[in-house]
Design a protein around this motif. Structure first.
Motif, PDB file in Angstrom:
ATOM      1  N   UNK A   1     109.215  74.248  34.371  1.00 41.48           N
ATOM      2  CA  UNK A   1     109.905  75.515  34.124  1.00 41.48           C
ATOM      3  C   UNK A   1     110.931  75.406  32.985  1.00 41.48           C
ATOM      4  N   UNK A   2     110.884  76.374  32.100  1.00 39.48           N
ATOM      5  CA  UNK A   2     111.900  76.458  31.054  1.00 39.48           C
ATOM      6  C   UNK A   2     111.653  75.563  29.848  1.00 39.48           C
ATOM      7  N   UNK A   3     110.686  74.644  29.943  1.00 37.19           N
ATOM      8  CA  UNK A   3     110.434  73.768  28.795  1.00 37.19           C
ATOM      9  C   UNK A   3     109.764  74.563  27.683  1.00 37.19           C
ATOM     10  N   UNK A   4     109.949  74.063  26.480  1.00 36.28           N
ATOM     11  CA  UNK A   4     109.342  74.708  25.323  1.00 36.28           C
ATOM     12  C   UNK A   4     108.152  73.866  24.862  1.00 36.28           C
ATOM     13  N   UNK A   5     106.959  74.406  25.028  1.00 36.16           N
ATOM     14  CA  UNK A   5     105.742  73.639  24.751  1.00 36.16           C
ATOM     15  C   UNK A   5     104.995  74.289  23.586  1.00 36.16           C
ATOM     16  N   UNK A   6     104.722  73.484  22.556  1.00 35.30           N
ATOM     17  CA  UNK A   6     103.943  74.004  21.422  1.00 35.30           C
ATOM     18  C   UNK A   6     102.511  73.502  21.525  1.00 35.30           C
TER      19      UNK A   6
ATOM     20  N   UNK B   1      99.158  67.489  10.503  1.00 35.09           N
ATOM     21  CA  UNK B   1      99.312  66.051  10.734  1.00 35.09           C
ATOM     22  C   UNK B   1     100.674  65.815  11.373  1.00 35.09           C
ATOM     23  N   UNK B   2     100.630  65.203  12.562  1.00 32.61           N
ATOM     24  CA  UNK B   2     101.884  64.805  13.207  1.00 32.61           C
ATOM     25  C   UNK B   2     102.072  63.334  12.878  1.00 32.61           C
ATOM     26  N   UNK B   3     103.092  63.026  12.091  1.00 33.74           N
ATOM     27  CA  UNK B   3     103.376  61.613  11.831  1.00 33.74           C
ATOM     28  C   UNK B   3     104.827  61.315  12.219  1.00 33.74           C
TER      29      UNK B   3
ATOM     30  N   UNK C   1     108.106  78.107  28.158  1.00 32.45           N
ATOM     31  CA  UNK C   1     108.023  78.923  26.932  1.00 32.45           C
ATOM     32  C   UNK C   1     106.969  78.292  26.043  1.00 32.45           C
ATOM     33  N   UNK C   2     106.184  79.128  25.384  1.00 34.89           N
ATOM     34  CA  UNK C   2     105.088  78.570  24.590  1.00 34.89           C
ATOM     35  C   UNK C   2     105.107  79.027  23.157  1.00 34.89           C
ATOM     36  N   UNK C   3     104.757  78.083  22.257  1.00 31.50           N
ATOM     37  CA  UNK C   3     104.494  78.444  20.869  1.00 31.50           C
ATOM     38  C   UNK C   3     103.051  78.066  20.592  1.00 31.50           C
ATOM     39  N   UNK C   4     102.354  78.927  19.899  1.00 32.49           N
ATOM     40  CA  UNK C   4     100.958  78.665  19.527  1.00 32.49           C
ATOM     41  C   UNK C   4     100.902  78.464  18.018  1.00 32.49           C
ATOM     42  N   UNK C   5     100.582  77.244  17.605  1.00 35.58           N
ATOM     43  CA  UNK C   5     100.575  76.913  16.185  1.00 35.58           C
ATOM     44  C   UNK C   5      99.141  76.633  15.741  1.00 35.58           C
TER      45      UNK C   5
ATOM     46  N   UNK D   1     105.151  82.618  21.240  1.00 34.34           N
ATOM     47  CA  UNK D   1     105.430  82.848  19.824  1.00 34.34           C
ATOM     48  C   UNK D   1     104.251  82.292  19.040  1.00 34.34           C
ATOM     49  N   UNK D   2     103.750  83.042  18.073  1.00 33.56           N
ATOM     50  CA  UNK D   2     102.611  82.566  17.279  1.00 33.56           C
ATOM     51  C   UNK D   2     103.028  82.295  15.843  1.00 33.56           C
ATOM     52  N   UNK D   3     102.551  81.190  15.299  1.00 30.33           N
ATOM     53  CA  UNK D   3     102.842  80.870  13.898  1.00 30.33           C
ATOM     54  C   UNK D   3     101.739  79.973  13.351  1.00 30.33           C
ATOM     55  N   UNK D   4     101.684  79.814  12.028  1.00 28.80           N
ATOM     56  CA  UNK D   4     100.760  78.800  11.517  1.00 28.80           C
ATOM     57  C   UNK D   4     101.499  77.612  10.910  1.00 28.80           C
ATOM     58  N   UNK D   5     102.814  77.576  11.105  1.00 30.51           N
ATOM     59  CA  UNK D   5     103.577  76.465  10.513  1.00 30.51           C
ATOM     60  C   UNK D   5     104.319  75.649  11.573  1.00 30.51           C
ATOM     61  N   UNK D   6     104.093  74.353  11.562  1.00 30.55           N
ATOM     62  CA  UNK D   6     104.794  73.480  12.518  1.00 30.55           C
ATOM     63  C   UNK D   6     106.303  73.545  12.294  1.00 30.55           C
ATOM     64  N   UNK D   7     106.722  73.682  11.039  1.00 27.79           N
ATOM     65  CA  UNK D   7     108.175  73.646  10.774  1.00 27.79           C
ATOM     66  C   UNK D   7     108.926  74.796  11.471  1.00 27.79           C
TER      67      UNK D   7
END
Ligand code: NCD
Length: 309
Positions: free
Chosen positions: A156-161, A251-253, A185-189, A212-218
């Motif tokens: 609960x309450x965590x922010x997951x992308x 790319x997640x580095x 809370x969710x973000x869809x990237x 929340x929807x976005x195409x940018x990880x930043x």
């Protein structure tokens, strides 16, 4: 015995109520010692799990097998339709009937959405969906939730992308629906071409789940607790040229995440979306996540096979 877990089959995460999920997560925790071979169990002695894998699998198949064997049971089955009589033209219904007569529960993975549900009408033994095309992957979601819960002691309450192929990725379809139930809370990237399907967004909105929807990880990297990264699902693209345009989109580095307070998860296999320099850091939870497939699938098997006894 009080039956807390009432599902006869595991087809979609939407069949679960929150209390069913919580029950499985608790059971999994109790079974971790057996999963690690620190204790032994004979709870499913004499029981056989039938595995019909029409698509490739490493973790899902091996962790189901390990789970069954650690509980004293055994497995039969195949991976790849070329090695079964399906290649001779046998129907899915007939093949399922055979599995019904040889085993006490069936795990099925297939490239067509709805296949697992279809065979529940053909067989009387419990059916577990191990991935149906771009549809659902409910047992992966349970182990994903377990990984999050073990790490943060809460969901609960965590922010997951959720990052990557949100259109064809079945893991993220099931996971988004479950995280909605747990008030995360969710973000869809994703690239625009691979956004989360409208039907799932519609369901989330109906349940007042914020996303929340976005195409940018930043846009999300400074806010998130969990980066759930996925592979671009090459095999599901109708046109390979479309895949080529999008592949390697993220790319997640280590450079991207260093100094941040988050964990990185991935259902695996990874291709090129997480750099190897993340592997030996505290951020890497994807290998542990794969191990958690064992206790979680033990919990499912124990309850679903026992329900039928
Ligand atoms: C996933 C699947 O098969 O949907 N893998 C898995 O079960 N761990 C993800 C994928 O193949 O990308």
């Amino acid at each position: 015995m009080i039956k807390i877990f009432n599902l006869n089959d595991v087809i979609s995460i939407k069949d679960f109520q929150k209390k069913d999920i919580e029950f499985i997560l608790k059971e999994a925790e109790n079974l971790e010692k057996v999963a690690r071979s620190e204790e032994t169990s004979e709870e499913l002695a004499g029981k056989i799990l039938g595995m019909m894998f029409f698509e490739p699998s490493t973790r899902t198949k091996l962790s189901f097998e390990t789970a069954m064997k650690r509980l004293g049971g055994d497995c039969v089955g195949f991976v790849g339709s070329s090695v079964s009589s399906v290649s001779k033209g046998e129907t899915l219904a007939d093949t399922s009937k055979m599995f019904e007569s040889y085993s006490d529960a069936i795990v099925i993975r297939h490239s067509l959405e709805g296949t697992a549900k279809f065979i529940t009408d053909v067989v009387d033994v419990p059916v577990i969906n191990a991935g149906d095309g771009a549809g659902q992957h409910p047992t992966q979601t349970l182990l994903d939730l377990y990984t999050i819960q073990r790490n943060f002691d809460k969901i609960k309450g965590l922010n997951v992308a959720l990052i990557g192929d949100l259109k064809y990725g079945r893991t993220v379809h099931s996971l988004a629906q479950a995280l909605g139930m747990f008030d995360a809370q969710m973000s869809f990237v994703s690239p625009n071409e691979l956004k989360m399907p409208k039907e799932i967004l519609h369901d989330l909105k109906k349940d007042n789940v914020k996303f929340y929807e976005t195409n940018k990880i930043k846009d999300i990297i400074d806010e998130v607790d969990v980066l759930y990264v996925t592979r671009i699902q090459k095999e599901r693209f109708p046109d390979e040229e479309e895949y080529k345009k999008i592949k390697g989109a993220y790319l997640i580095d280590h450079d991207l995440i260093k100094g941040k307070d988050l964990i990185v998860m991935h259902p695996l296999p990874r291709i090129d979306e997480i750099a190897n320099d993340v592997d030996n850091t505290k951020y890497n939870k994807y290998f542990k996540q794969a191990f958690y497939g064992v206790p979680v699938r033990m919990a499912i098997l124990k309850n679903i096979i026992r329900n039928k006894i």
